[in-house]
Design a protein around this motif. Structure first.
Motif, PDB file in Angstrom:
ATOM      1  N   UNK A  36     -13.268   3.212  11.989  1.00  0.00           N
ATOM      2  CA  UNK A  36     -12.424   3.679  13.081  1.00  0.00           C
ATOM      3  C   UNK A  36     -11.359   4.682  12.628  1.00  0.00           C
ATOM      4  N   UNK A  81      -6.673   7.969   1.044  1.00  0.00           N
ATOM      5  CA  UNK A  81      -7.229   7.185   2.139  1.00  0.00           C
ATOM      6  C   UNK A  81      -8.708   6.904   1.916  1.00  0.00           C
ATOM      7  N   UNK A 120     -15.431  -9.706   1.668  1.00  0.00           N
ATOM      8  CA  UNK A 120     -14.589  -8.737   2.365  1.00  0.00           C
ATOM      9  C   UNK A 120     -13.984  -9.352   3.614  1.00  0.00           C
ATOM     10  N   UNK A 121     -14.748 -10.227   4.261  1.00  0.00           N
ATOM     11  CA  UNK A 121     -14.248 -10.862   5.480  1.00  0.00           C
ATOM     12  C   UNK A 121     -13.228 -11.936   5.142  1.00  0.00           C
ATOM     13  N   UNK A 122     -13.373 -12.544   3.966  1.00  0.00           N
ATOM     14  CA  UNK A 122     -12.499 -13.662   3.608  1.00  0.00           C
ATOM     15  C   UNK A 122     -11.084 -13.206   3.306  1.00  0.00           C
ATOM     16  N   UNK A 163       0.821  -1.225   0.000  1.00  0.00           N
ATOM     17  CA  UNK A 163       0.000   0.000   0.000  1.00  0.00           C
ATOM     18  C   UNK A 163       0.850   1.269   0.000  1.00  0.00           C
ATOM     19  N   UNK A 185     -13.693   1.327   0.435  1.00  0.00           N
ATOM     20  CA  UNK A 185     -13.670  -0.124   0.374  1.00  0.00           C
ATOM     21  C   UNK A 185     -14.339  -0.722   1.608  1.00  0.00           C
ATOM     22  N   UNK A 186     -14.000  -0.143   2.743  1.00  0.00           N
ATOM     23  CA  UNK A 186     -14.577  -0.620   4.000  1.00  0.00           C
ATOM     24  C   UNK A 186     -16.075  -0.315   4.061  1.00  0.00           C
ATOM     25  N   UNK A 198      -7.841 -12.197   8.071  1.00  0.00           N
ATOM     26  CA  UNK A 198      -7.835 -13.617   8.404  1.00  0.00           C
ATOM     27  C   UNK A 198      -6.714 -13.990   9.376  1.00  0.00           C
ATOM     28  N   UNK A 229      -8.533   4.979  13.772  1.00  0.00           N
ATOM     29  CA  UNK A 229      -7.222   4.330  13.730  1.00  0.00           C
ATOM     30  C   UNK A 229      -6.924   3.749  12.345  1.00  0.00           C
ATOM     31  N   UNK A 230      -7.996   3.286  11.677  1.00  0.00           N
ATOM     32  CA  UNK A 230      -7.784   2.737  10.340  1.00  0.00           C
ATOM     33  C   UNK A 230      -7.373   3.845   9.381  1.00  0.00           C
ATOM     34  N   UNK A 250      -9.022   4.384  -1.226  1.00  0.00           N
ATOM     35  CA  UNK A 250      -8.516   3.020  -1.122  1.00  0.00           C
ATOM     36  C   UNK A 250      -8.912   2.306   0.160  1.00  0.00           C
ATOM     37  N   UNK A 251      -9.204   3.058   1.189  1.00  0.00           N
ATOM     38  CA  UNK A 251      -9.496   2.405   2.464  1.00  0.00           C
ATOM     39  C   UNK A 251     -10.953   2.621   2.900  1.00  0.00           C
ATOM     40  N   UNK A 298      -5.954   6.622  10.323  1.00  0.00           N
ATOM     41  CA  UNK A 298      -4.609   7.013  10.751  1.00  0.00           C
ATOM     42  C   UNK A 298      -3.567   6.072  10.151  1.00  0.00           C
ATOM     43  N   UNK A 299      -3.899   4.784  10.102  1.00  0.00           N
ATOM     44  CA  UNK A 299      -2.952   3.805   9.573  1.00  0.00           C
ATOM     45  C   UNK A 299      -2.574   4.172   8.149  1.00  0.00           C
ATOM     46  N   UNK A 300      -3.581   4.529   7.359  1.00  0.00           N
ATOM     47  CA  UNK A 300      -3.303   4.903   5.976  1.00  0.00           C
ATOM     48  C   UNK A 300      -2.565   6.239   5.910  1.00  0.00           C
TER      49      UNK A 300
END
Lengths: 253, 297
Positions: free
Chosen positions: B176, B193, B295-297, A109, B200-201, A149, B178-179, B196-197, B181-183
């Motif tokens: 969140x 951000x 998305x979970x997989x 990323x 998507x979420x 995961x 924090x997510x 892409x983040x 912030x991570x990006x």
């Protein structure tokens, strides 16, 4: 400390709303060492850490004055470019927050954002960082699986790899092991110790044992002020200040 | 038995009864509509009713295809216009707007949802119709009265706007910090951000918002019938008039019921609308579940 500091904080004041969170902070973070910020919860440890990569920019009601020099460049100067500053630092937060994409894409990323497009270069980078964080053997067969995961300990190492992939000079850890089990915690701590050869590391922790295990220097923060700063053994075993003594002994927390 | 425990038990049963009653309402309405449609289904077959385009009640010809298409056109136009605008609005409100602006904007958006549909209809007639007739349509077609599926779609888009904005805003607020912030801490810009983040979420939530809005749009009646021309023919362009199912029912129910089978035909229209919404909801639920699993997989 004769060496040049990597981060130099000068007269830093942080207000959030009406609260004065950090009061006239002056500190030099040494280069290529592990420095731990300790102190009771709510004392301003995390606020201090987040002011190093300007993560407060997007929060309303936060007022910051003073200087934070990284490589002698004031990151709060009007012409400072925030993405450039953040690229210099990898942040590892309290809980792992993998991005909603595959393991590979998580690590790739940052490099992609900073313009690396070639698949071969990305492949090498991803492998290198996953190896650096000891994750490669565990995930090399499922790089395209979703990052969520992974176990929480693996996720945290993935987040570290993701941070390292942009080629930072500094690693910021905000109680990075607080959500992890003891085994994962030990892995992360060992990583910090081995990574200090290449990076300057600043950790926020409220676990004294952890501060003692991994850090070279300790900053003790109490009520928004730096009370004491010095080599780990000195601060923990032979503190100069009364407050530090009480905190280390567990009287205040 | 202890009186307090008894009270607890009775109340819980009572709540169950009320819940079941409201759920069974769906079944009862479905059965009722079907029952009332039986005469026309017996006269003409399902396939003929749905696929025929000929609407001549006096001759006993009831083709619902134009109405189905009218409904789909208007709804599709509405969601195509509304969704991108709503997404950008919600992103601005949640991610960019300063607190003060946020405080002013949010009630404004919500106020829109409190305006009665008939006012949107009048606004459509006064502003959208001339706009289409004089300024937009001449660029594309030789002639349009302005009363068209496009007008219906635009009015409808404005009407579903507050619903979509408020749902998407809620979804965005659950992501969140924090997510993000991570990006950001990797040196990504805010827009990177978001793209892409965050999006998507938020994708399942955005789709859910669209589904709810579309379900509402299918049934919207008065504002749409005021602007979409109500001509029983399949629209071939956005500037053609259309005749959505709710408008058909609202325009004619209680009037020309002396015509044989007309009453049953309108009930069949209602049944069709009911089925369209039901099927649409089931399909979107399946899609949503798959998406979430992926998305979970």
């Amino acid at each position: 400390m004769t060496q040049t500091p990597h981060i130099s904080v000068q007269h830093l004041n942080v207000h959030i709303g009406a609260q004065h969170i950090l009061k006239d902070i002056n500190i030099n973070i040494p280069d290529k060492k592990v420095t731990s910020i300790i102190g009771p919860s709510g004392c301003g440890k995390t606020t201090l850490l987040k002011s190093f990569n300007r993560l407060w920019d997007n929060t309303a009601d936060v007022k910051i004055t003073g200087k934070v020099l990284v490589d002698n460049e004031d990151i709060y100067a009007p012409n400072a470019e925030v993405t450039h500053i953040r690229k210099k630092m990898g942040l590892l937060s309290q809980r792992p927050y993998p991005l909603p994409m595959s393991i590979y894409d998580n690590v790739a990323y940052g490099p992609r954002i900073h313009g690396i497009r070639k698949k071969q270069v990305l492949d090498e980078l991803v492998e290198e960082q996953l190896k650096a964080t000891g994750l490669w053997n565990e995930v090399k067969d499922r790089l395209n699986a979703s990052a969520t995961r992974l176990s929480i300990g693996q996720q945290q190492r993935l987040c570290l790899a993701r941070g390292l992939a942009v080629g930072p000079e500094i690693i910021l850890g905000d109680e990075s092991t607080s959500a992890l089990d003891p085994v994962s915690t030990a892995i992360i701590e060992d990583l910090f110790i081995s990574l200090k050869e290449k990076y300057s590391i600043v950790l926020v922790t409220h676990i004294l044992r952890q501060a003692r295990r991994v850090s070279d220097y300790i900053i003790f923060v109490y009520m928004g002020k730096i009370i004491e700063f010095g080599p780990t053994e000195e601060v923990l075993l032979n503190p100069k200040e009364e407050l530090t003594k009480e905190y280390v002994k567990g009287y205040i927390s | 038995m202890n009186f307090r425990l008894l009270k607890d038990k009775i109340l819980s049963k009572l709540m169950l009864v009320f819940t079941l009653a409201s759920v069974s309402l769906l079944v009862i309405i479905g059965i009722g509509l079907y029952y009332k449609s039986i005469p026309i289904i017996h006269r003409l077959s399902w396939s003929e009713l749905i696929t025929s385009s000929i609407w001549k009640p006096l001759k006993g010809l009831f083709g619902f295809f134009p109405f189905i298409m009218g409904t789909l056109w208007v709804t599709a136009i509405a969601i195509v216009i509304a969704l991108p605008l709503c997404l950008l609005t919600a992103l601005y409100i949640v991610e960019y707007a300063p607190t003060r602006v946020k405080r002013i904007l949010t009630p404004f958006v919500n106020l829109l949802s409190g305006i009665p549909p008939v006012i949107f209809g009048v606004w459509g007639v006064l502003f959208i119709i001339p706009l289409i007739q004089i300024y937009i349509a001449p660029h594309f077609v030789e002639f349009s009265t302005g009363y068209s599926v496009l007008a219906g779609g635009i009015v409808l888009a404005v009407m579903i706007f507050p619903l979509i904005v408020s749902i998407i805003s809620e979804v965005l607020r659950t992501i969140p910090q924090e997510l993000k912030d991570a990006s950001l801490s990797l040196g990504a810009t805010k827009w990177e951000t978001i793209k892409k983040v965050i999006l998507r979420k938020a994708l399942p939530g955005i789709i859910a918002a669209a589904v709810l809005a579309i379900s509402r749009a299918f049934g919207e009646t008065i504002a749409v019938l005021m602007v979409c021309g109500n001509n029983a023919a399949v629209p071939h362009s956005v500037f053609d008039p259309g005749y959505p199912l709710p408008a058909l029912i609202a325009n004619n129910y209680g009037e020309m019921l002396s015509i044989p089978l007309y009453d049953s035909a309108l009930m069949f229209a209602a049944l069709l609308l009911f089925i369209i919404i039901l099927v649409f909801n089931i399909i979107s639920r399946v899609i949503l579940a798959r998406l979430e699993r992926r998305l979970a997989a």
